[in-house]
Motif scaffolding. Structure first.
Motif, PDB file in Angstrom:
ATOM      1  N   TYR A  91      39.461  42.465  35.336  1.00  0.00           N
ATOM      2  CA  TYR A  91      38.633  42.145  36.498  1.00  0.00           C
ATOM      3  C   TYR A  91      37.939  40.797  36.326  1.00  0.00           C
ATOM      4  CZ  TYR A  91      39.612  46.964  37.579  1.00  0.00           C
ATOM      5  OH  TYR A  91      40.271  48.138  37.846  1.00  0.00           O
ATOM      6  N   PHE A  92      37.632  40.174  37.467  1.00  0.00           N
ATOM      7  CA  PHE A  92      37.035  38.853  37.495  1.00  0.00           C
ATOM      8  C   PHE A  92      35.768  38.877  38.333  1.00  0.00           C
ATOM      9  CE2 PHE A  92      41.339  38.188  36.293  1.00  0.00           C
ATOM     10  CZ  PHE A  92      41.347  37.054  35.496  1.00  0.00           C
ATOM     11  N   ASP A  93      34.878  37.934  38.040  1.00  0.00           N
ATOM     12  CA  ASP A  93      33.682  37.771  38.849  1.00  0.00           C
ATOM     13  C   ASP A  93      34.056  37.070  40.150  1.00  0.00           C
ATOM     14  OD1 ASP A  93      31.946  38.987  37.036  1.00  0.00           O
ATOM     15  OD2 ASP A  93      31.660  37.115  35.920  1.00  0.00           O
ATOM     16  N   PHE A  94      33.141  37.066  41.085  1.00  0.00           N
ATOM     17  CA  PHE A  94      33.363  36.471  42.399  1.00  0.00           C
ATOM     18  C   PHE A  94      33.700  34.983  42.283  1.00  0.00           C
ATOM     19  CE2 PHE A  94      31.492  34.218  46.084  1.00  0.00           C
ATOM     20  CZ  PHE A  94      32.362  34.693  47.059  1.00  0.00           C
ATOM     21  N   ASP A  95      34.776  34.597  42.960  1.00  0.00           N
ATOM     22  CA  ASP A  95      35.175  33.201  43.116  1.00  0.00           C
ATOM     23  C   ASP A  95      35.372  32.469  41.790  1.00  0.00           C
ATOM     24  OD1 ASP A  95      35.945  31.101  44.763  1.00  0.00           O
ATOM     25  OD2 ASP A  95      33.932  30.240  44.805  1.00  0.00           O
ATOM     26  N   THR A  96      35.933  33.142  40.802  1.00  0.00           N
ATOM     27  CA  THR A  96      36.199  32.509  39.515  1.00  0.00           C
ATOM     28  C   THR A  96      37.501  33.038  38.921  1.00  0.00           C
ATOM     29  OG1 THR A  96      35.334  32.034  37.313  1.00  0.00           O
ATOM     30  CG2 THR A  96      34.835  34.189  38.210  1.00  0.00           C
ATOM     31  N   ALA A  97      38.098  32.225  38.068  1.00  0.00           N
ATOM     32  CA  ALA A  97      39.307  32.625  37.356  1.00  0.00           C
ATOM     33  C   ALA A  97      39.049  32.686  35.854  1.00  0.00           C
ATOM     34  CB  ALA A  97      40.440  31.646  37.664  1.00  0.00           C
ATOM     35  N   GLU A  98      37.787  32.798  35.479  1.00  0.00           N
ATOM     36  CA  GLU A  98      37.414  32.841  34.070  1.00  0.00           C
ATOM     37  C   GLU A  98      37.587  34.256  33.525  1.00  0.00           C
ATOM     38  OE1 GLU A  98      33.456  32.198  31.361  1.00  0.00           O
ATOM     39  OE2 GLU A  98      33.678  31.013  33.188  1.00  0.00           O
ATOM     40  N   ALA A 139      45.456  31.158  46.494  1.00  0.00           N
ATOM     41  CA  ALA A 139      45.247  30.173  45.437  1.00  0.00           C
ATOM     42  C   ALA A 139      44.366  30.730  44.324  1.00  0.00           C
ATOM     43  CB  ALA A 139      44.624  28.904  46.027  1.00  0.00           C
ATOM     44  N   LEU A 140      43.335  31.503  44.678  1.00  0.00           N
ATOM     45  CA  LEU A 140      42.452  32.106  43.680  1.00  0.00           C
ATOM     46  C   LEU A 140      43.209  33.133  42.838  1.00  0.00           C
ATOM     47  CD1 LEU A 140      39.662  32.439  42.434  1.00  0.00           C
ATOM     48  CD2 LEU A 140      39.100  34.026  44.308  1.00  0.00           C
ATOM     49  N   GLY A 141      44.028  33.955  43.468  1.00  0.00           N
ATOM     50  CA  GLY A 141      44.850  34.912  42.723  1.00  0.00           C
ATOM     51  C   GLY A 141      45.801  34.204  41.776  1.00  0.00           C
ATOM     52  N   GLU A 142      46.338  33.074  42.214  1.00  0.00           N
ATOM     53  CA  GLU A 142      47.239  32.299  41.354  1.00  0.00           C
ATOM     54  C   GLU A 142      46.482  31.713  40.166  1.00  0.00           C
ATOM     55  OE1 GLU A 142      50.480  28.650  41.659  1.00  0.00           O
ATOM     56  OE2 GLU A 142      49.378  29.276  43.439  1.00  0.00           O
ATOM     57  N   ARG A 143      45.285  31.183  40.395  1.00  0.00           N
ATOM     58  CA  ARG A 143      44.482  30.647  39.285  1.00  0.00           C
ATOM     59  C   ARG A 143      44.162  31.748  38.272  1.00  0.00           C
ATOM     60  NH1 ARG A 143      41.293  28.259  43.365  1.00  0.00           N
ATOM     61  NH2 ARG A 143      39.460  29.437  42.678  1.00  0.00           N
ATOM     62  N   ARG A 144      43.870  32.928  38.745  1.00  0.00           N
ATOM     63  CA  ARG A 144      43.566  34.046  37.837  1.00  0.00           C
ATOM     64  C   ARG A 144      44.805  34.435  37.028  1.00  0.00           C
ATOM     65  NH1 ARG A 144      39.844  37.337  42.247  1.00  0.00           N
ATOM     66  NH2 ARG A 144      37.932  36.160  41.787  1.00  0.00           N
ATOM     67  N   ALA A 145      45.941  34.543  37.690  1.00  0.00           N
ATOM     68  CA  ALA A 145      47.182  34.890  36.986  1.00  0.00           C
ATOM     69  C   ALA A 145      47.545  33.812  35.968  1.00  0.00           C
ATOM     70  CB  ALA A 145      48.315  35.091  37.993  1.00  0.00           C
ATOM     71  N   ASN A 146      47.382  32.540  36.345  1.00  0.00           N
ATOM     72  CA  ASN A 146      47.686  31.444  35.426  1.00  0.00           C
ATOM     73  C   ASN A 146      46.740  31.432  34.228  1.00  0.00           C
ATOM     74  OD1 ASN A 146      49.853  30.537  36.935  1.00  0.00           O
ATOM     75  ND2 ASN A 146      48.640  29.046  38.080  1.00  0.00           N
ATOM     76  N   ALA A 147      45.472  31.787  34.432  1.00  0.00           N
ATOM     77  CA  ALA A 147      44.516  31.848  33.323  1.00  0.00           C
ATOM     78  C   ALA A 147      44.941  32.907  32.310  1.00  0.00           C
ATOM     79  CB  ALA A 147      43.108  32.139  33.843  1.00  0.00           C
ATOM     80  N   VAL A 148      45.361  34.060  32.794  1.00  0.00           N
ATOM     81  CA  VAL A 148      45.818  35.124  31.894  1.00  0.00           C
ATOM     82  C   VAL A 148      47.117  34.710  31.206  1.00  0.00           C
ATOM     83  CG1 VAL A 148      46.675  37.508  31.812  1.00  0.00           C
ATOM     84  CG2 VAL A 148      44.614  36.963  33.126  1.00  0.00           C
ATOM     85  N   GLN A 149      48.014  34.075  31.939  1.00  0.00           N
ATOM     86  CA  GLN A 149      49.269  33.610  31.339  1.00  0.00           C
ATOM     87  C   GLN A 149      48.992  32.618  30.206  1.00  0.00           C
ATOM     88  OE1 GLN A 149      51.727  30.828  33.569  1.00  0.00           O
ATOM     89  NE2 GLN A 149      53.580  31.915  32.884  1.00  0.00           N
ATOM     90  N   ARG A 150      48.129  31.637  30.446  1.00  0.00           N
ATOM     91  CA  ARG A 150      47.792  30.655  29.398  1.00  0.00           C
ATOM     92  C   ARG A 150      47.192  31.354  28.185  1.00  0.00           C
ATOM     93  NH1 ARG A 150      46.162  27.762  33.834  1.00  0.00           N
ATOM     94  NH2 ARG A 150      43.970  28.346  33.541  1.00  0.00           N
ATOM     95  N   PHE A 151      46.317  32.323  28.419  1.00  0.00           N
ATOM     96  CA  PHE A 151      45.694  33.048  27.320  1.00  0.00           C
ATOM     97  C   PHE A 151      46.745  33.780  26.487  1.00  0.00           C
ATOM     98  CE2 PHE A 151      43.419  36.362  25.129  1.00  0.00           C
ATOM     99  CZ  PHE A 151      42.221  35.757  24.767  1.00  0.00           C
ATOM    100  N   LEU A 152      47.677  34.443  27.147  1.00  0.00           N
ATOM    101  CA  LEU A 152      48.739  35.161  26.427  1.00  0.00           C
ATOM    102  C   LEU A 152      49.594  34.199  25.607  1.00  0.00           C
ATOM    103  CD1 LEU A 152      49.875  37.734  29.154  1.00  0.00           C
ATOM    104  CD2 LEU A 152      48.558  38.216  27.073  1.00  0.00           C
TER     105      LEU A 152
END
Length: 193
Positions: A91-98, A139-152
């Protein structure tokens, strides 16, 4: 006074019973009323049972070799990683991909699994809540998915094992409005293939 053999036997049994009833275990009573040992030894030093069934077939730590202890620790670590890998929604906070700090250890377990299983692939699906425009949420969903991908990938997964997709607000986990609903829809899901 003359003692018969029966009297001597009874006196002997009574003496043993008295000594057994009065014997001390070496435990002392603490100020709070709890029992405590006098030696202050740890469980490992005193030979506590690590696990056991009703039949008393447990393994005593005093009987374990160093190799057996390392193997038991490795099994426990693998079991813990397996349990962590059962969590596939982040889960993510509002309006963030952190990525939240509490999700990092679980994602590391997923990355190690992918590293150890190069034939395993994962689809990383990014989601957003209903607030904002459809384009912004995609775009926000994509940023979140990309953040998890980079982390993995940073933690051991191969880029070829991962695929990202964003659904924005199109696939909510929970229908409705309000902060509790929106919080459940701001997420990334890992779908192993």
């Amino acid at each position: 006074m003359k003692l018969t053999a029966t009297h001597k036997a009874l006196a002997l049994v009574f003496s043993f019973g008295l000594m057994a009833g009065c014997s001390s275990t070496g435990d002392t009573m603490g100020d709070d009323g709890s029992m405590g040992g006098t030696g202050g030894t740890s469980g490992q030093e005193s030979g506590t049972t690590v696990f056991g069934g009703e039949d008393g077939s447990g393994v005593s730590s005093s009987e374990m070799t160093e190799q057996q202890r390392r193997e038991a620790e490795a099994r426990a670590e693998r079991a813990q990683e397996q349990a962590m890998r059962e969590v596939t929604t982040f889960y993510f906070d509002f309006d963030t991909a952190e990525i939240k700090p509490e999700a990092r250890d679980v994602l590391v377990a997923h990355a190690r699994f992918l590293q150890a299983n190069p034939d395993q692939n994962v689809r990383i699906e990014g989601h957003a809540d209903e607030r904002g425009t459809k384009e912004y949420n995609l775009a926000l969903g994509e940023r979140r998915a990309n953040a998890v991908q980079r982390f993995l990938i940073v933690n051991g997964a191969a880029r070829g094992q991962t695929e990202t997709v964003s659904y924005g607000e199109e696939k909510p986990a929970v229908l409705g409005s309000g902060e509790s609903v929106w919080a459940q829809n701001r997420r990334v899901e890992l779908i192993f293939q």
